[in-house]
Write a protein that holds these residues in place. Sequence first.
Motif, PDB file in Angstrom:
ATOM      1  N   VAL A  65       0.828  -1.202   0.000  1.00  0.00           N
ATOM      2  CA  VAL A  65       0.000   0.000   0.000  1.00  0.00           C
ATOM      3  C   VAL A  65       0.869   1.260   0.000  1.00  0.00           C
ATOM      4  N   GLY A  66       2.137   1.069   0.235  1.00  0.00           N
ATOM      5  CA  GLY A  66       3.042   2.212   0.178  1.00  0.00           C
ATOM      6  C   GLY A  66       3.324   2.680  -1.242  1.00  0.00           C
ATOM      7  N   LEU A  67       3.026   1.847  -2.235  1.00  0.00           N
ATOM      8  CA  LEU A  67       3.237   2.254  -3.623  1.00  0.00           C
ATOM      9  C   LEU A  67       2.152   3.242  -4.044  1.00  0.00           C
ATOM     10  N   PRO A  68       2.496   4.194  -4.886  1.00  0.00           N
ATOM     11  CA  PRO A  68       1.504   5.211  -5.263  1.00  0.00           C
ATOM     12  C   PRO A  68       0.215   4.615  -5.836  1.00  0.00           C
ATOM     13  N   ILE A  69       0.321   3.574  -6.668  1.00  0.00           N
ATOM     14  CA  ILE A  69      -0.919   3.067  -7.282  1.00  0.00           C
ATOM     15  C   ILE A  69      -1.830   2.423  -6.240  1.00  0.00           C
ATOM     16  N   PHE A  70      -1.239   1.751  -5.263  1.00  0.00           N
ATOM     17  CA  PHE A  70      -2.088   1.076  -4.270  1.00  0.00           C
ATOM     18  C   PHE A  70      -2.430   1.970  -3.080  1.00  0.00           C
ATOM     19  N   ALA A  71      -1.736   3.088  -2.959  1.00  0.00           N
ATOM     20  CA  ALA A  71      -2.063   4.002  -1.862  1.00  0.00           C
ATOM     21  C   ALA A  71      -3.469   4.561  -2.045  1.00  0.00           C
ATOM     22  N   ASP A  72      -3.928   4.608  -3.287  1.00  0.00           N
ATOM     23  CA  ASP A  72      -5.277   5.100  -3.571  1.00  0.00           C
ATOM     24  C   ASP A  72      -6.276   3.974  -3.330  1.00  0.00           C
ATOM     25  N   LEU A  73      -7.124   4.155  -2.350  1.00  0.00           N
ATOM     26  CA  LEU A  73      -8.098   3.109  -1.989  1.00  0.00           C
ATOM     27  C   LEU A  73      -8.969   2.733  -3.176  1.00  0.00           C
ATOM     28  N   ARG A  74      -9.232   3.705  -4.056  1.00  0.00           N
ATOM     29  CA  ARG A  74     -10.116   3.420  -5.193  1.00  0.00           C
ATOM     30  C   ARG A  74      -9.501   2.380  -6.131  1.00  0.00           C
ATOM     31  N   VAL A  75      -8.203   2.394  -6.248  1.00  0.00           N
ATOM     32  CA  VAL A  75      -7.544   1.384  -7.091  1.00  0.00           C
ATOM     33  C   VAL A  75      -7.676   0.006  -6.434  1.00  0.00           C
ATOM     34  N   ARG A  76      -7.461  -0.041  -5.112  1.00  0.00           N
ATOM     35  CA  ARG A  76      -7.612  -1.330  -4.407  1.00  0.00           C
ATOM     36  C   ARG A  76      -9.041  -1.836  -4.542  1.00  0.00           C
TER      37      ARG A  76
END
Lengths: 317, 509
Positions: B264-275
């Motif tokens: 979750v520290g990566l920019p793409i996964f830090a965004d909850l909407r992507v998860r």
Amino acid sequence: MGQLIGALAARLAQLVAMLLAVVLLCFAAMQALPGDKAVQLAVARHGERAGEDGIARASRDGGFDRPVAAQFADWAGQVLRLDLGHSLVSRRPVVDELWPRLRVTLIAGGLSVLLGVLVGVPLGAWAGLRPGGVVDGAVAVAAALFSAVPAFLLGLLLVMLFAIRLGWLPAAGGGTALHWVLPICTLAVGFAAPLARVTRQAVVEAWGAFPVTFGRLKGLSPVRAGLRHGVRNAAIPVVMLTGLRFAAVIEGFAVIETLFNLPGLGDLLVRALVSRDIPTVQAAALLFGLLYGVVGLVLDAACAAIDPRRRLRVHPA
Amino acid sequence: MFRRSFTFLVGAALAGAGLTAAPASADERVLNVVAPWQVTSLDPADTGYIAARMGIAETIIGVEPDGKLVGLVASGWTLDDDRLTWRFPVRAGLRFHDGTPVTPADMIAAIERARASGETLAAVPIASISAEGSTMVLKTTTPFAPLPAFLTDYAAIVLAPSARGADGKIAAWIGTGPYRVTAIDGDRSVDVAAFDRGGAMPAVRRARYHAVPQGETRASMVEAGDADVAYTLLPAAVPRINAGSRAKVQSITIPRARVMPLNVGLPIFADLRVRQAINLGIDRAGIAAAVLRHPPSAATQLLPPILADWHNPALPPYARDVARARTLLAEAGWKPGEGGVLHKDGAPLRFTILVLANRPELPPMAAAMQAQLRELGIDMQIRTGPGSIVPQAQRDGTFQAGLVGRTYVNVPDPIATILPDFTRDKTVWAQSGWINAEIRALVPEYIASFDDARRAALRKRITEILHAELPVIPVSWFEHTVAVSTRVKPVPIDPYEQRYLIDRMAWAN
């Protein structure tokens, strides 16, 4: 006699040099393998329960945090004291790990080679004595077929037929003599097929060669001429192939061991490599080198005994 | 007839080589138990689960298949009013297989050994352990309500002092269980015989544990009638086994999950909407039906219904919703780009998932997920590897995502897994970089609470947070498949995988 001792000493010196090279190469290869050894060892020990503590303990146990030179010095010192150390996974002495598996490998491999010889040589000789005949054609087809079928596939087919369909033999496991039948037969068939082809070719060439022809011109029967003048020549490639096969089975037959759950050297080595169980890998490499060297010596001696010309070539007066 | 003749002939041929075992007497049938795990060592921290499952050794506390905690080596437990002092009396008359009586010192030794191995019990804040008569007294520095559950950890099986070798390490499994070891053959088999503990003897008097790592080989052994009970079967083998006449497969969903931990520290996964989009893009029902061949395994939340206390029926079940996923990605700023992959600020929505190859169902599951996410414009690259691939990437900082099997019942309370997976900065198998202050407060409170109502409320909140925040994305629960020979009556299955319960099995005739 002096020549013989000199030759033996030379071969032993070669063997020692080879073992030294194996030790160095194996140590270097283990150091060069990618990945964190402590993590791999911890996962091998604890599976998905491996945590930071387990990784730290694995690092301590394996001495992975020490300088490479110190690790090598320790291991080389152990080897010189004839101490192969302890497995990092089982914590048992490596010798205790290797010996039962070497026994399994040697017996299964040895019996499969013996069975392969008992089947392959007579069939190949029969085909070679009557080239172009029905037997020759049938042996050629069977040999081509079984040479082409991978061992694991052949093993699966044998399991499906004899264990699952007919229920005559166990599919895998150990404990009784029956458990050894399918793996040995699988290995034996895989060896008998190429051996039959080599034997057939050797017999064709030997029986058509001048010594056998001359024997027949002297009035010997074809069989007596062949036995007296052809067998030795035909035996050389057969003995060489058998020796090489035996040398190959020494290092295990991991696929067959896996398929039949046979605890041999191949399985141990694969597992030790995956788990970075360095003492076990290094000891196994040393053992393989030693056994290969011994097999090579025996093979050379056998060939020299069969063919006097080789003795002359090796030790020209 | 053929098999007997063949046995004789082959036996004669191999007897000289010492390869044959002594034949079993006719009235001593052996139950052949087949499972993947090799006896790589006798250290309980490594393979104590095999000793526990085979009924050789017992833990201080055990768990019944219905989840109820019961005393095994201890007859039970009490807690003093200070909420710190626990008392575990030794079960009356209990003896080890070598005939020596069990004492509190043996329980203490088991706990200390397990704590030294750094596994689950290391999380217990123990202030002191001592013996008072025939009772072990354990004091914690802070209240620790799930202590009895933690004492079911197999690393802490109680072994006799004589089980230790000259170097102090465990050299034998001399326990208190209904079966004693009669032989161990390398890492492949363990023979056991029923041990007279004073009560009724088990119907199955002898059993052999076969370690068979290869799934296809286990299936072949079942089909050939060589295995009486075989655990952990490949999904593809189940219909084949059921089609035969020699065995039938029993199956239940157990408290393990195949999850996709994220960095979750990566920019793409830090965004909850992507998860959330990834979560909505996975077709769990399809994967469970087509890959696992066990539709009930499709995960609707992290923990399955068999964990009645922790499964939260109020949570909205996870389900595929491609339209909603696309909307979320668009809201997060991801736009269609080159090759059908979404892009944002010139960077593609691309990541690498590490897949454990030692679980054969995981690579095809990853392939299915890859295709499903590709429909959303997410480029998930797959990298398969050995079991160490995920912890190694976590350590060297290259971890992006994984597909792993995770058990939530190392001990019968999932808090033992939730604690390391979701409250620590550094994890080995779980998410990375997810810091949630509320979870970090709730978990210690749960551990310290003895109020059932409060504990239930805490469980509910913890599951809500994990369900919504998705630091790991549950894909499927585990199906525990057990093939049972027709020679054996249907066997009880322990969903907690603590015991095979051989002592409760019986021959069909």
